[in-house]
Design a protein around this motif. Structure first.
Motif, PDB file in Angstrom:
ATOM      1  N   TYR A   6       1.019  -1.250   0.045  1.00 39.61           N
ATOM      2  CA  TYR A   6       0.110   0.090  -0.029  1.00 39.61           C
ATOM      3  C   TYR A   6       0.851   1.152  -0.014  1.00 39.61           C
ATOM      4  O   TYR A   6       0.512   2.274  -0.944  1.00 39.61           O
ATOM      5  CB  TYR A   6      -0.885   0.098   1.293  1.00 39.61           C
ATOM      6  CG  TYR A   6      -2.444  -0.529   0.944  1.00 39.61           C
ATOM      7  CD1 TYR A   6      -3.366   0.553   0.822  1.00 39.61           C
ATOM      8  CD2 TYR A   6      -2.778  -1.740   1.125  1.00 39.61           C
ATOM      9  CE1 TYR A   6      -4.634  -0.035   0.540  1.00 39.61           C
ATOM     10  CE2 TYR A   6      -4.028  -2.048   0.872  1.00 39.61           C
ATOM     11  CZ  TYR A   6      -4.914  -1.301   0.364  1.00 39.61           C
ATOM     12  OH  TYR A   6      -6.217  -1.597   0.428  1.00 39.61           O
ATOM     13  N   ILE A  10       1.167   4.150  -2.791  1.00 39.82           N
ATOM     14  CA  ILE A  10       1.002   5.735  -2.593  1.00 39.82           C
ATOM     15  C   ILE A  10       2.100   6.350  -3.110  1.00 39.82           C
ATOM     16  O   ILE A  10       1.968   7.403  -3.628  1.00 39.82           O
ATOM     17  CB  ILE A  10       0.646   5.783  -1.157  1.00 39.82           C
ATOM     18  CG1 ILE A  10      -0.392   5.157  -0.553  1.00 39.82           C
ATOM     19  CG2 ILE A  10       0.815   7.058  -0.556  1.00 39.82           C
ATOM     20  CD1 ILE A  10      -0.649   5.000   0.949  1.00 39.82           C
ATOM     21  N   HIS A  54      -6.167   3.932   0.849  1.00 37.45           N
ATOM     22  CA  HIS A  54      -4.661   4.393   0.773  1.00 37.45           C
ATOM     23  C   HIS A  54      -4.610   5.339   1.593  1.00 37.45           C
ATOM     24  O   HIS A  54      -3.389   5.292   2.245  1.00 37.45           O
ATOM     25  CB  HIS A  54      -4.132   4.672  -0.629  1.00 37.45           C
ATOM     26  CG  HIS A  54      -4.131   3.553  -1.692  1.00 37.45           C
ATOM     27  ND1 HIS A  54      -5.173   3.201  -2.337  1.00 37.45           N
ATOM     28  CD2 HIS A  54      -3.168   2.588  -1.826  1.00 37.45           C
ATOM     29  CE1 HIS A  54      -4.678   1.910  -3.193  1.00 37.45           C
ATOM     30  NE2 HIS A  54      -3.433   1.838  -2.923  1.00 37.45           N
TER      31      HIS A  54
END
Length: 96
Positions: A6, A10, A54
């Motif tokens: 994740y 990002i 996110h």
């Protein structure tokens, strides 16, 4: 997707490392207790187009730093993380 994945995604979406996002959250006063998840989520959506999932990963590191639960560490599932410590300094500088 692992927690670290994740954070790597990002970075791809924003062009910023997790540590840089932490610094920006600090500059905006978004890391002051009590941390308000909604304010962080709104900022990340407005400035970077991040969705809630996110953004919540960033909320976690703002609130808790780079440490995560050992729930998925060493598991075989898709949410498997290598360590309870997340790498915040950019995916390209991650030690092997």
């Amino acid at each position: 997707m692992s927690f670290q994945a994740y954070l790597d995604t990002i970075e791809d979406k924003t062009g910023l490392t997790p540590r840089q996002l932490l610094a920006l959250a600090h500059d905006r006063g978004l890391d002051k207790p009590p941390v308000k998840a909604g304010a962080i989520i709104d900022w990340l959506k407005e400035d970077y187009g991040l969705g809630r999932g996110h953004a919540m990963a960033v909320v976690h590191i703002v609130k808790n730093g780079p440490t995560i639960s050992d729930k998925h560490v060493g598991s075989a599932g898709s949410h498997r993380d290598e360590s309870t410590e997340l790498w915040l300094d950019g995916k390209n500088s991650k030690p092997a």
